[in-house]
Design a protein around this motif. Structure first.
Motif, PDB file in Angstrom:
ATOM      1  N   GLU A  18     121.784   1.425  52.993  1.00 48.79           N
ATOM      2  CA  GLU A  18     121.186   0.149  52.597  1.00 48.79           C
ATOM      3  C   GLU A  18     122.080  -0.610  51.611  1.00 48.79           C
ATOM      4  N   TYR A  21     124.769  -2.171  53.696  1.00 50.76           N
ATOM      5  CA  TYR A  21     124.200  -3.298  54.445  1.00 50.76           C
ATOM      6  C   TYR A  21     124.036  -4.522  53.551  1.00 50.76           C
ATOM      7  N   LYS A  22     123.398  -4.339  52.406  1.00 49.70           N
ATOM      8  CA  LYS A  22     123.144  -5.464  51.505  1.00 49.70           C
ATOM      9  C   LYS A  22     124.437  -6.035  50.919  1.00 49.70           C
ATOM     10  N   GLU A  25     126.247  -7.907  54.122  1.00 53.19           N
ATOM     11  CA  GLU A  25     125.495  -8.884  54.906  1.00 53.19           C
ATOM     12  C   GLU A  25     125.901 -10.335  54.638  1.00 53.19           C
ATOM     13  N   SER A  34     124.081  -6.860  62.049  1.00 50.47           N
ATOM     14  CA  SER A  34     124.036  -5.505  61.501  1.00 50.47           C
ATOM     15  C   SER A  34     122.601  -5.090  61.208  1.00 50.47           C
ATOM     16  N   SER A  35     122.412  -3.762  61.159  1.00 51.95           N
ATOM     17  CA  SER A  35     121.096  -3.202  60.872  1.00 51.95           C
ATOM     18  C   SER A  35     121.268  -1.795  60.319  1.00 51.95           C
ATOM     19  N   ILE A  36     120.163  -1.266  59.813  1.00 54.19           N
ATOM     20  CA  ILE A  36     120.143   0.100  59.299  1.00 54.19           C
ATOM     21  C   ILE A  36     119.183   0.910  60.158  1.00 54.19           C
ATOM     22  N   PHE A  41     124.537   2.646  59.219  1.00 55.94           N
ATOM     23  CA  PHE A  41     124.715   1.196  59.112  1.00 55.94           C
ATOM     24  C   PHE A  41     125.436   0.804  60.394  1.00 55.94           C
ATOM     25  N   CYS A  43     126.875  -2.029  63.129  1.00 54.88           N
ATOM     26  CA  CYS A  43     127.386  -3.392  63.233  1.00 54.88           C
ATOM     27  C   CYS A  43     127.760  -3.687  64.683  1.00 54.88           C
ATOM     28  N   GLU A  64     133.880  -2.290  54.049  1.00 54.92           N
ATOM     29  CA  GLU A  64     133.002  -1.116  53.972  1.00 54.92           C
ATOM     30  C   GLU A  64     133.646  -0.031  53.131  1.00 54.92           C
TER      31      GLU A  64
END
Length: 75
Positions: A18, A21-22, A25, A34-36, A41, A43, A64
């Motif tokens: 997370e 991701y944050k 983003e 992208s999502s978790i 993570f 993409c 990353e």
């Protein structure tokens, strides 16, 4: 030609996924979806040329890596 690439980053736990991701983003908006999912993570990159996809993937992996190194500094 439409090229689609999915890159998955695996972390020790969902909290670190997370954080990645944050952190990424804002830079990904309009370029990477992208999502978790658990401690992953994920993409998804889309583009019309392999050069564009490679440049985007290179930037994503570099950013990353920075998030990963910074998260290691957390106490």
């Amino acid at each position: 030609m439409n090229i689609k690439v999915i890159i998955k980053f695996k972390y020790k736990n969902e909290e670190i996924a997370e954080i990645a991701y944050k952190s990424l983003e804002p830079d990904n908006i309009g370029y990477i979806n992208s999502s978790i999912h658990g401690n992953y993570f994920i993409c998804s990159l889309n583009g019309d040329s392999i050069g564009t996809i490679l440049a985007t993937a290179d930037d994503l992996v570099f950013c990353e890596t920075m998030v990963e190194k910074i998260s290691e500094l957390r106490v």
